[in-house]
Design a protein around this motif. Structure first.
Motif, PDB file in Angstrom:
ATOM      1  N   ILE A 124      -1.529  -1.064  -6.628  1.00  0.00           N
ATOM      2  CA  ILE A 124      -1.186  -0.508  -5.315  1.00  0.00           C
ATOM      3  C   ILE A 124      -2.276   0.471  -4.885  1.00  0.00           C
ATOM      4  O   ILE A 124      -2.462   1.504  -5.524  1.00  0.00           O
ATOM      5  N   PRO A 125      -3.022   0.144  -3.813  1.00  0.00           N
ATOM      6  CA  PRO A 125      -4.031   1.093  -3.354  1.00  0.00           C
ATOM      7  C   PRO A 125      -3.347   2.340  -2.790  1.00  0.00           C
ATOM      8  O   PRO A 125      -2.362   2.241  -2.052  1.00  0.00           O
ATOM      9  N   LEU A 126      -3.875   3.513  -3.158  1.00  0.00           N
ATOM     10  CA  LEU A 126      -3.298   4.766  -2.671  1.00  0.00           C
ATOM     11  C   LEU A 126      -4.204   5.404  -1.636  1.00  0.00           C
ATOM     12  O   LEU A 126      -5.413   5.510  -1.823  1.00  0.00           O
ATOM     13  N   GLY A 127      -3.580   5.854  -0.544  1.00  0.00           N
ATOM     14  CA  GLY A 127      -4.276   6.653   0.457  1.00  0.00           C
ATOM     15  C   GLY A 127      -3.615   8.019   0.498  1.00  0.00           C
ATOM     16  O   GLY A 127      -2.477   8.179   0.043  1.00  0.00           O
ATOM     17  N   ASN A 128      -4.327   9.002   1.022  1.00  0.00           N
ATOM     18  CA  ASN A 128      -3.730  10.335   1.131  1.00  0.00           C
ATOM     19  C   ASN A 128      -3.780  10.812   2.570  1.00  0.00           C
ATOM     20  O   ASN A 128      -4.791  10.685   3.252  1.00  0.00           O
ATOM     21  N   GLN A 129      -2.662  11.386   3.011  1.00  0.00           N
ATOM     22  CA  GLN A 129      -2.599  11.985   4.345  1.00  0.00           C
ATOM     23  C   GLN A 129      -2.318  13.464   4.161  1.00  0.00           C
ATOM     24  O   GLN A 129      -1.265  13.842   3.674  1.00  0.00           O
ATOM     25  N   THR A 130      -3.307  14.280   4.527  1.00  0.00           N
ATOM     26  CA  THR A 130      -3.161  15.736   4.402  1.00  0.00           C
ATOM     27  C   THR A 130      -2.831  16.313   5.765  1.00  0.00           C
ATOM     28  O   THR A 130      -3.372  15.873   6.775  1.00  0.00           O
ATOM     29  N   VAL A 131      -1.944  17.297   5.794  1.00  0.00           N
ATOM     30  CA  VAL A 131      -1.696  18.029   7.036  1.00  0.00           C
ATOM     31  C   VAL A 131      -2.484  19.333   6.955  1.00  0.00           C
ATOM     32  O   VAL A 131      -2.401  20.055   5.950  1.00  0.00           O
ATOM     33  N   TRP A 134       0.858  -1.188   0.000  1.00  0.00           N
ATOM     34  CA  TRP A 134       0.000   0.000   0.000  1.00  0.00           C
ATOM     35  C   TRP A 134       0.885   1.226   0.000  1.00  0.00           C
ATOM     36  O   TRP A 134       1.991   1.198   0.572  1.00  0.00           O
ATOM     37  N   ILE A 135       0.421   2.301  -0.620  1.00  0.00           N
ATOM     38  CA  ILE A 135       1.196   3.547  -0.581  1.00  0.00           C
ATOM     39  C   ILE A 135       0.316   4.677  -0.065  1.00  0.00           C
ATOM     40  O   ILE A 135      -0.846   4.816  -0.471  1.00  0.00           O
ATOM     41  N   ASN A 136       0.872   5.470   0.851  1.00  0.00           N
ATOM     42  CA  ASN A 136       0.223   6.696   1.285  1.00  0.00           C
ATOM     43  C   ASN A 136       1.008   7.883   0.758  1.00  0.00           C
ATOM     44  O   ASN A 136       2.234   7.923   0.895  1.00  0.00           O
ATOM     45  N   VAL A 137       0.280   8.811   0.136  1.00  0.00           N
ATOM     46  CA  VAL A 137       0.900  10.019  -0.404  1.00  0.00           C
ATOM     47  C   VAL A 137       0.438  11.215   0.432  1.00  0.00           C
ATOM     48  O   VAL A 137      -0.338  11.047   1.378  1.00  0.00           O
ATOM     49  N   GLN A 138       0.926  12.396   0.110  1.00  0.00           N
ATOM     50  CA  GLN A 138       0.503  13.586   0.867  1.00  0.00           C
ATOM     51  C   GLN A 138       0.237  14.745  -0.094  1.00  0.00           C
ATOM     52  O   GLN A 138       1.122  15.500  -0.444  1.00  0.00           O
ATOM     53  N   PHE A 139      -1.018  14.812  -0.533  1.00  0.00           N
ATOM     54  CA  PHE A 139      -1.468  15.993  -1.276  1.00  0.00           C
ATOM     55  C   PHE A 139      -2.094  16.916  -0.244  1.00  0.00           C
ATOM     56  O   PHE A 139      -2.965  16.489   0.530  1.00  0.00           O
ATOM     57  N   ILE A 199      -7.573   7.807  -5.333  1.00  0.00           N
ATOM     58  CA  ILE A 199      -6.830   7.932  -4.079  1.00  0.00           C
ATOM     59  C   ILE A 199      -7.849   8.146  -2.960  1.00  0.00           C
ATOM     60  O   ILE A 199      -8.682   9.044  -3.042  1.00  0.00           O
ATOM     61  N   ARG A 200      -7.765   7.324  -1.925  1.00  0.00           N
ATOM     62  CA  ARG A 200      -8.715   7.406  -0.818  1.00  0.00           C
ATOM     63  C   ARG A 200      -8.187   8.365   0.246  1.00  0.00           C
ATOM     64  O   ARG A 200      -7.111   8.129   0.806  1.00  0.00           O
ATOM     65  N   PRO A 201      -8.914   9.454   0.528  1.00  0.00           N
ATOM     66  CA  PRO A 201      -8.489  10.318   1.630  1.00  0.00           C
ATOM     67  C   PRO A 201      -8.472   9.500   2.935  1.00  0.00           C
ATOM     68  O   PRO A 201      -9.475   8.892   3.290  1.00  0.00           O
ATOM     69  N   TYR A 202      -7.296   9.440   3.590  1.00  0.00           N
ATOM     70  CA  TYR A 202      -7.104   8.548   4.743  1.00  0.00           C
ATOM     71  C   TYR A 202      -7.111   9.359   6.037  1.00  0.00           C
ATOM     72  O   TYR A 202      -8.045   9.278   6.815  1.00  0.00           O
ATOM     73  N   TYR A 203      -6.091  10.178   6.240  1.00  0.00           N
ATOM     74  CA  TYR A 203      -6.052  11.004   7.442  1.00  0.00           C
ATOM     75  C   TYR A 203      -5.980  12.481   7.086  1.00  0.00           C
ATOM     76  O   TYR A 203      -5.357  12.865   6.093  1.00  0.00           O
ATOM     77  N   LEU A 204      -6.621  13.298   7.924  1.00  0.00           N
ATOM     78  CA  LEU A 204      -6.387  14.739   7.948  1.00  0.00           C
ATOM     79  C   LEU A 204      -5.714  14.979   9.295  1.00  0.00           C
ATOM     80  O   LEU A 204      -6.289  14.667  10.343  1.00  0.00           O
ATOM     81  N   TYR A 205      -4.475  15.454   9.265  1.00  0.00           N
ATOM     82  CA  TYR A 205      -3.690  15.592  10.494  1.00  0.00           C
ATOM     83  C   TYR A 205      -3.775  16.991  11.076  1.00  0.00           C
ATOM     84  O   TYR A 205      -3.505  17.966  10.372  1.00  0.00           O
ATOM     85  N   GLN A 206      -4.053  17.070  12.359  1.00  0.00           N
ATOM     86  CA  GLN A 206      -3.794  18.295  13.092  1.00  0.00           C
ATOM     87  C   GLN A 206      -2.271  18.460  13.125  1.00  0.00           C
ATOM     88  O   GLN A 206      -1.537  17.501  13.317  1.00  0.00           O
ATOM     89  N   CYS A 207      -1.798  19.675  12.891  1.00  0.00           N
ATOM     90  CA  CYS A 207      -0.356  19.945  12.847  1.00  0.00           C
ATOM     91  C   CYS A 207       0.285  19.587  14.202  1.00  0.00           C
ATOM     92  O   CYS A 207      -0.229  19.932  15.262  1.00  0.00           O
ATOM     93  N   ASP A 208       1.393  18.864  14.140  1.00  0.00           N
ATOM     94  CA  ASP A 208       2.089  18.452  15.369  1.00  0.00           C
ATOM     95  C   ASP A 208       2.754  19.636  16.066  1.00  0.00           C
ATOM     96  O   ASP A 208       2.884  20.717  15.492  1.00  0.00           O
ATOM     97  N   LEU A 209       3.234  19.382  17.289  1.00  0.00           N
ATOM     98  CA  LEU A 209       3.884  20.436  18.075  1.00  0.00           C
ATOM     99  C   LEU A 209       5.392  20.477  17.817  1.00  0.00           C
ATOM    100  O   LEU A 209       6.166  20.742  18.731  1.00  0.00           O
ATOM    101  N   ALA A 210       5.814  20.221  16.584  1.00  0.00           N
ATOM    102  CA  ALA A 210       7.250  20.242  16.292  1.00  0.00           C
ATOM    103  C   ALA A 210       7.765  21.680  16.286  1.00  0.00           C
ATOM    104  O   ALA A 210       7.058  22.607  15.876  1.00  0.00           O
TER     105      ALA A 210
END
Ligand SMILES: *Cc1c(COP(=O)(O)O)cnc(C)c1O
Length: 363
Positions: free
Chosen positions: A246-253, A219-224, A277-288
């Protein structure tokens, strides 16, 4: 150093040329966009790692400092601000690393940090404490250590290859890792996390897809992060991967001023579904450290999900998550649809705000 010109070199479509020709300096970037004084100042900062493929740079708006592509890759002075709540390693990845280059946070899956190089360095990188610093790949000894750890932990059934960007590695280097992981009988699935289709789509060559398909189930996760990143080239790259099975997922920040609106997110998820491409996660921005200026209120993410769920295809709705500071894992954060709950009935609200009752079974 001479400014790299964006006149289309005859090597433009060669991913190695793109990687080699990353724009890294104020002079190179000033030749293709009108830098603001703040951007110029930040580009002179010795500690900010900058690198942008000519392809991704060509998507930047020359005149608009708020261009969503530009804001993801050109530093601002705010990156240097030491903020009270931010941390070098907000997810305690270093503390969850039993052997170098492996993170084991969840019971049945691990992350391998295959390299510290990226095609393009994102300003919002959560691993900026190490990514881009040395541009070093996994050594043979490190691969031995990682493989031995996974082989000795039969509970590990899912291995994520991340970095840096694993698709900056040559096919043979990546295949060495895939072959070793696949040879471990209890590893059921392998995932790769990469931004190559977004930042260097020429990386997706027929040789690469032919190699990858030997290691299914993969599986592949991309970030659009923004619809502007969907181009003929990135679409072609994603289609080639999906066509290789290859199923594609997307992780957006979720990034302040870049994609923190329903309009942008809705357009993005619709474009993703058109590319399978399946939208997988929408991430809250980390505390980096250095990315505080990208943070949005948590309520904004909840509001975006609220405005998607029910209003558009369920397939288009990602899970909004906060990666727990300190390393507890990803926590889903959703709009509240349960109004009240008793042993007799649950009172719910629909996506349009209508109140309905669901009677519980009599036990
Ligand atoms: C995100 C992440 C995973 C994978 O999580 P999923 O919810 O299964 O996609 C695994 N390990 C670490 C350390 C992670 O950060």
């Amino acid at each position: 150093m001479p400014a790299v010109c964006l006149c289309r070199s005859d090597q433009w479509g060669d991913w190695r040329w793109q990687l080699r020709s990353r724009l890294r300096t104020k002079e190179q970037l000033g030749a293709i966009i009108d830098l603001t004084p703040e951007e110029e100042h930040a580009l002179s900062h010795p500690c900010f790692v900058v690198g942008i493929t000519p392809y991704f740079a060509s998507l930047m708006d020359r005149a608009d400092p708020n261009c969503p592509i530009r804001r993801q890759v050109i530093p601002l002075a705010a990156e240097a601000l030491g903020q009270g709540v931010t941390m070098a390693d907000p997810l305690n990845e270093d503390g969850l690393s039993p052997v170098p280059r492996l993170i084991h946070r969840y019971p049945d899956r691990v992350v391998i940090l295959a390299t510290e190089t990226c095609h393009t360095y994102c300003r919002h990188c959560t691993r900026r404490r190490r990514v881009g610093m040395a541009e070093r790949g996994l050594t043979r000894a490190e691969l031995e250590g990682v493989t031995a750890y996974i082989a000795n932990h039969p509970e590990i059934r899912d291995v994520l290859i991340s970095g840096g960007d694993p698709l900056t590695l040559a096919n043979c280097q990546l295949e060495r890792i895939l072959a070793r992981i696949r040879a471990i009988p209890h590893v059921e699935i392998v995932r790769i996390g990469t931004r190559a289709p977004v930042t260097n789509p020429y990386r997706i060559t027929p040789d690469l897809t032919a190699m990858l398909r030997k290691y299914h189930p993969l599986w592949i996760n991309v970030q659009f992060n923004h619809p502007k990143e969907i181009t003929e080239e990135s679409a072609r790259a994603c289609t080639a991967l999906v066509d290789a099975g290859i199923p594609l997922g997307n992780q957006t920040v979720l990034l302040r001023g870049i994609n923190d609106s329903t309009t942008v997110q809705k357009q993005l998820v619709h474009e993703l579904l058109k590319l399978r491409i399946r939208p997988y996660y929408l991430y809250q921005c980390d505390l980096a450290e250095g990315i505080d200026h990208f943070r949005t209120p948590v309520a904004r993410g909840i509001e975006i999900i609220e405005n998607l769920r029910g209003h558009t295809s369920g397939l288009a709705v990602p899970t909004f998550v906060i990666d727990a500071p300190g390393g507890g894992g990803k926590i889903p954060v959703s709009p509240q649809y349960v109004v009240s709950q008793t042993p007799e009935k649950v009172v719910l609200r629909t996506y349009e705000g209508k109140i309905v009752e669901y009677p519980e079974p009599r036990l």
